[in-house]
Structures are given as C-alpha cells and as structure tokens.
Design a protein around this motif. Structure first.
Motif, PDB file in Angstrom:
ATOM      1  N   ARG A 242     -39.754  91.264 -63.820  1.00 24.65           N
ATOM      2  CA  ARG A 242     -39.554  90.285 -62.737  1.00 24.65           C
ATOM      3  C   ARG A 242     -39.296  88.898 -63.317  1.00 24.65           C
ATOM      4  NH1 ARG A 242     -44.192  91.678 -58.164  1.00 24.65           N
ATOM      5  NH2 ARG A 242     -43.354  93.716 -57.544  1.00 24.65           N
ATOM      6  N   LEU A 243     -39.990  88.583 -64.401  1.00 27.19           N
ATOM      7  CA  LEU A 243     -39.850  87.255 -64.997  1.00 27.19           C
ATOM      8  C   LEU A 243     -38.491  87.073 -65.651  1.00 27.19           C
ATOM      9  CD1 LEU A 243     -41.213  84.588 -65.457  1.00 27.19           C
ATOM     10  CD2 LEU A 243     -42.352  85.548 -67.475  1.00 27.19           C
ATOM     11  N   THR A 244     -38.051  88.049 -66.451  1.00 33.70           N
ATOM     12  CA  THR A 244     -36.748  87.904 -67.105  1.00 33.70           C
ATOM     13  C   THR A 244     -35.605  87.948 -66.089  1.00 33.70           C
ATOM     14  OG1 THR A 244     -36.648  90.291 -67.603  1.00 33.70           O
ATOM     15  CG2 THR A 244     -37.534  88.836 -69.317  1.00 33.70           C
ATOM     16  N   ILE A 245     -35.747  88.783 -65.049  1.00 36.80           N
ATOM     17  CA  ILE A 245     -34.727  88.823 -63.993  1.00 36.80           C
ATOM     18  C   ILE A 245     -34.653  87.472 -63.283  1.00 36.80           C
ATOM     19  CG2 ILE A 245     -34.146  89.806 -61.744  1.00 36.80           C
ATOM     20  CD1 ILE A 245     -35.251  92.479 -62.769  1.00 36.80           C
ATOM     21  N   SER A 246     -35.811  86.883 -62.992  1.00 37.15           N
ATOM     22  CA  SER A 246     -35.848  85.591 -62.305  1.00 37.15           C
ATOM     23  C   SER A 246     -35.189  84.504 -63.149  1.00 37.15           C
ATOM     24  CB  SER A 246     -37.294  85.200 -61.987  1.00 37.15           C
ATOM     25  OG  SER A 246     -37.891  86.141 -61.124  1.00 37.15           O
ATOM     26  N   LEU A 247     -35.497  84.491 -64.455  1.00 40.52           N
ATOM     27  CA  LEU A 247     -34.924  83.465 -65.337  1.00 40.52           C
ATOM     28  C   LEU A 247     -33.421  83.655 -65.503  1.00 40.52           C
ATOM     29  CD1 LEU A 247     -37.754  83.349 -68.015  1.00 40.52           C
ATOM     30  CD2 LEU A 247     -37.092  81.478 -66.501  1.00 40.52           C
ATOM     31  N   LEU A 248     -32.990  84.904 -65.663  1.00 38.98           N
ATOM     32  CA  LEU A 248     -31.561  85.181 -65.812  1.00 38.98           C
ATOM     33  C   LEU A 248     -30.805  84.802 -64.531  1.00 38.98           C
ATOM     34  CD1 LEU A 248     -29.296  86.377 -67.561  1.00 38.98           C
ATOM     35  CD2 LEU A 248     -29.879  88.626 -66.629  1.00 38.98           C
ATOM     36  N   THR A 249     -31.379  85.143 -63.387  1.00 39.86           N
ATOM     37  CA  THR A 249     -30.755  84.784 -62.113  1.00 39.86           C
ATOM     38  C   THR A 249     -30.683  83.272 -61.954  1.00 39.86           C
ATOM     39  OG1 THR A 249     -31.605  86.813 -61.100  1.00 39.86           O
ATOM     40  CG2 THR A 249     -30.904  85.049 -59.610  1.00 39.86           C
ATOM     41  N   ALA A 250     -31.765  82.587 -62.310  1.00 36.47           N
ATOM     42  CA  ALA A 250     -31.778  81.121 -62.222  1.00 36.47           C
ATOM     43  C   ALA A 250     -30.713  80.509 -63.116  1.00 36.47           C
ATOM     44  CB  ALA A 250     -33.161  80.594 -62.614  1.00 36.47           C
ATOM     45  N   GLU A 251     -30.562  81.059 -64.307  1.00 32.96           N
ATOM     46  CA  GLU A 251     -29.548  80.555 -65.247  1.00 32.96           C
ATOM     47  C   GLU A 251     -28.146  80.650 -64.643  1.00 32.96           C
ATOM     48  OE1 GLU A 251     -28.284  79.432 -69.356  1.00 32.96           O
ATOM     49  OE2 GLU A 251     -29.906  79.008 -67.951  1.00 32.96           O
ATOM     50  N   LEU A 252     -27.811  81.799 -64.103  1.00 29.59           N
ATOM     51  CA  LEU A 252     -26.471  82.007 -63.549  1.00 29.59           C
ATOM     52  C   LEU A 252     -26.251  81.180 -62.281  1.00 29.59           C
ATOM     53  CD1 LEU A 252     -26.230  85.867 -64.089  1.00 29.59           C
ATOM     54  CD2 LEU A 252     -25.193  84.074 -65.484  1.00 29.59           C
ATOM     55  N   LEU A 253     -27.270  81.077 -61.436  1.00 30.81           N
ATOM     56  CA  LEU A 253     -27.140  80.279 -60.216  1.00 30.81           C
ATOM     57  C   LEU A 253     -27.002  78.792 -60.526  1.00 30.81           C
ATOM     58  CD1 LEU A 253     -29.675  81.969 -57.757  1.00 30.81           C
ATOM     59  CD2 LEU A 253     -27.181  82.029 -57.672  1.00 30.81           C
ATOM     60  N   LEU A 254     -27.688  78.332 -61.558  1.00 31.44           N
ATOM     61  CA  LEU A 254     -27.578  76.926 -61.943  1.00 31.44           C
ATOM     62  C   LEU A 254     -26.144  76.574 -62.333  1.00 31.44           C
ATOM     63  CD1 LEU A 254     -30.899  76.411 -63.934  1.00 31.44           C
ATOM     64  CD2 LEU A 254     -30.124  75.016 -61.992  1.00 31.44           C
ATOM     65  N   PHE A 255     -25.477  77.496 -63.051  1.00 29.70           N
ATOM     66  CA  PHE A 255     -24.074  77.251 -63.395  1.00 29.70           C
ATOM     67  C   PHE A 255     -23.236  77.073 -62.136  1.00 29.70           C
ATOM     68  CE2 PHE A 255     -24.897  80.025 -67.328  1.00 29.70           C
ATOM     69  CZ  PHE A 255     -25.208  78.918 -68.103  1.00 29.70           C
ATOM     70  N   ALA A 256     -23.486  77.930 -61.150  1.00 30.23           N
ATOM     71  CA  ALA A 256     -22.691  77.896 -59.927  1.00 30.23           C
ATOM     72  C   ALA A 256     -22.924  76.613 -59.134  1.00 30.23           C
ATOM     73  CB  ALA A 256     -22.997  79.125 -59.070  1.00 30.23           C
ATOM     74  N   VAL A 257     -24.196  76.244 -58.928  1.00 28.10           N
ATOM     75  CA  VAL A 257     -24.476  75.054 -58.114  1.00 28.10           C
ATOM     76  C   VAL A 257     -24.125  73.769 -58.866  1.00 28.10           C
ATOM     77  CG1 VAL A 257     -26.262  76.222 -56.781  1.00 28.10           C
ATOM     78  CG2 VAL A 257     -26.910  74.924 -58.822  1.00 28.10           C
ATOM     79  N   TYR A 258     -24.061  73.844 -60.180  1.00 24.14           N
ATOM     80  CA  TYR A 258     -23.656  72.677 -60.961  1.00 24.14           C
ATOM     81  C   TYR A 258     -22.154  72.436 -60.871  1.00 24.14           C
ATOM     82  CZ  TYR A 258     -22.889  69.674 -65.054  1.00 24.14           C
ATOM     83  OH  TYR A 258     -22.514  68.639 -65.892  1.00 24.14           O
ATOM     84  N   SER A 259     -21.371  73.507 -60.889  1.00 18.94           N
ATOM     85  CA  SER A 259     -19.928  73.387 -61.052  1.00 18.94           C
ATOM     86  C   SER A 259     -19.116  73.475 -59.778  1.00 18.94           C
ATOM     87  CB  SER A 259     -19.430  74.481 -62.016  1.00 18.94           C
ATOM     88  OG  SER A 259     -20.083  74.410 -63.255  1.00 18.94           O
ATOM     89  N   LEU A 260     -19.512  74.333 -58.849  1.00 16.23           N
ATOM     90  CA  LEU A 260     -18.629  74.689 -57.729  1.00 16.23           C
ATOM     91  C   LEU A 260     -18.838  73.786 -56.512  1.00 16.23           C
ATOM     92  CD1 LEU A 260     -18.755  78.570 -58.017  1.00 16.23           C
ATOM     93  CD2 LEU A 260     -17.078  76.973 -58.978  1.00 16.23           C
ATOM     94  N   PRO A 261     -17.827  73.720 -55.623  1.00 18.79           N
ATOM     95  CA  PRO A 261     -17.919  72.852 -54.435  1.00 18.79           C
ATOM     96  C   PRO A 261     -19.112  73.194 -53.541  1.00 18.79           C
ATOM     97  CG  PRO A 261     -15.676  73.624 -54.765  1.00 18.79           C
ATOM     98  CD  PRO A 261     -16.527  74.394 -55.732  1.00 18.79           C
ATOM     99  N   LEU A 262     -19.276  72.404 -52.519  1.00 17.94           N
ATOM    100  CA  LEU A 262     -20.374  72.435 -51.551  1.00 17.94           C
ATOM    101  C   LEU A 262     -21.615  71.765 -52.148  1.00 17.94           C
ATOM    102  CD1 LEU A 262     -19.975  75.953 -49.893  1.00 17.94           C
ATOM    103  CD2 LEU A 262     -19.081  73.743 -49.138  1.00 17.94           C
TER     104      LEU A 262
END
Length: 215
Positions: free
Chosen positions: A67-87
């Motif tokens: 659960r911990l590694t999945i949460s961290l990996l998901t957070a990593e990928l989502l951070l890229f998206a919210v950092y770069s993409l519109p909205l």
C-alpha cells in the motif's frame, strides 16, 4: 533489482519530461524555446506518454508492491500531471511549483526507493521511521533550494512566456533563500548523525556516500 530500479527510473523520468514539454508547448513558443513534443501529432504524443508510463510501471510486477509503495508511486505520477498539464498546472503557481518540484524530483522518489529496498532486504519499515522522516525533510529542502536556482536561471524565459514565478515576481527574498539552505544543511547533518548512531559508525564515515547522494 537494480536493473528494475533503473528501468522504472527511466520510465518515470521520460514520462515527466514528455508531460512537461507537452504542457509547455504554448509557453515555449512564446519564449522561442525548442520543444520536443511540439512537432508531434496528437496520437503520437499520447502513444509516447503511454509507452513511457508502461516502462515506468512494468518493473513493479517484480518490485515489491505494498500500500505504501503504491501510494508513493501514484503520488509521483500524479504530481507530474498536476505540475505540467492545464486546469491545475502547478508550474504556473509561484509556491505550488516549488512544492511540487521538491516533492516529485527529490522527496517522493528518495523515500520510495528507500522503502522499496528496505522491503527487498526484509527489514521492518517501522524501525527506520526516524531515518525516513529525516530523509524526507532533507530531500524536500534540497529540492526547494534547487528549484529556486532553476527559477532564477529561467526568469527571462518565464517573463517572455507570461509565466508567474517567484523569480519573475521578485517575491523570493535573500533571507528566505538562506533559510532553505540552513534547513537543508541541518536536516542533512541530523540524518548523518542518526545513520552513524544506528549503525555504530563514526559520522564522518557516512560523509562520502551522503555527499554523493546530495547531488
């Protein structure tokens, strides 16, 4: 495991790079900067991002998933998206960009890698909570300081693109900068001391390894 780690690292870095360039197409055009994604068709952009995401995720079929590694990996990928993409695009938020960059470029991957290899080594994560907390604080401070340098170096391009950053707004003071450097050094030294005590090593013995990790 090292090969799998490098493979996921390449995929994650490539995923971040392509998303960032995709989100920067208009801004880079205004600033006259080259952009890798700009000449690609929409289907090709989607295929490239999806391929790199697969490269990032496939190694986790063998790397330990909790659960911990999945949460961290998901957070990593989502951070890229919210950092770069519109909205949301935190890249155009003066403080949001600093926080997001410090998290995805330093703190989250450092903690994810540490926890992954602790699990591989059969160690109990609970026994390393203090170390992981200090590692998180140190890497966040290091990431924030690096981001401030990056913003200062890219200020002219950001002004040309119409992007508001702490550098273009002149909102970041010398005292704040010194504060982050002090926090980085203090958390680094605390981590050094705890590692030395935990493994009964003189603190000086850990300097070469942590110094290399610092960069």
């Amino acid at each position: 495991y090292l090969f799998l780690s490098y493979a996921t690292l390449v995929g994650i870095a490539g995923f971040a790079y392509t998303l960032n360039d995709w989100g920067d197409i208009k801004a880079d055009a205004l600033a006259g900067k080259p952009n890798f994604m700009q000449p690609l068709s929409m289907p090709l952009r989607i295929a490239l991002v999806f391929l790199l995401l697969l490269v990032a995720l496939i190694p986790w079929y063998w790397l330990p998933l909790t659960r911990l590694t999945i949460s961290l990996l998901t957070a990593e990928l989502l951070l890229f998206a919210v950092y770069s993409l519109p909205l949301i695009r935190l890249k155009e938020s003066p403080w949001g960009s600093v926080i997001a960059d410090a998290l995805y470029a330093h703190m989250v991957p450092a903690v994810l890698a540490s926890i992954t290899f602790l699990i591989i080594a059969g160690r109990q994560i609970q026994s390393f909570m203090v170390l992981l907390l200090l590692l998180s604080c140190w890497q966040f401070c290091l990431g924030a300081r690096n981001m401030f340098y990056h913003l200062a170096a890219d200020a002219d391009n950001d002004r040309a693109s119409g992007i508001r950053t702490l550098a273009t707004m002149n909102a970041f003071t010398e005292n704040q900068h010194k504060g982050f450097i002090v926090a980085e050094v203090v958390t680094f030294l605390l981590l050094l001391a705890v590692v030395g005590l935990k493994y009964q090593l003189p603190a000086i013995a850990m300097v070469p390894a942590l110094y290399l990790l610092h960069f």
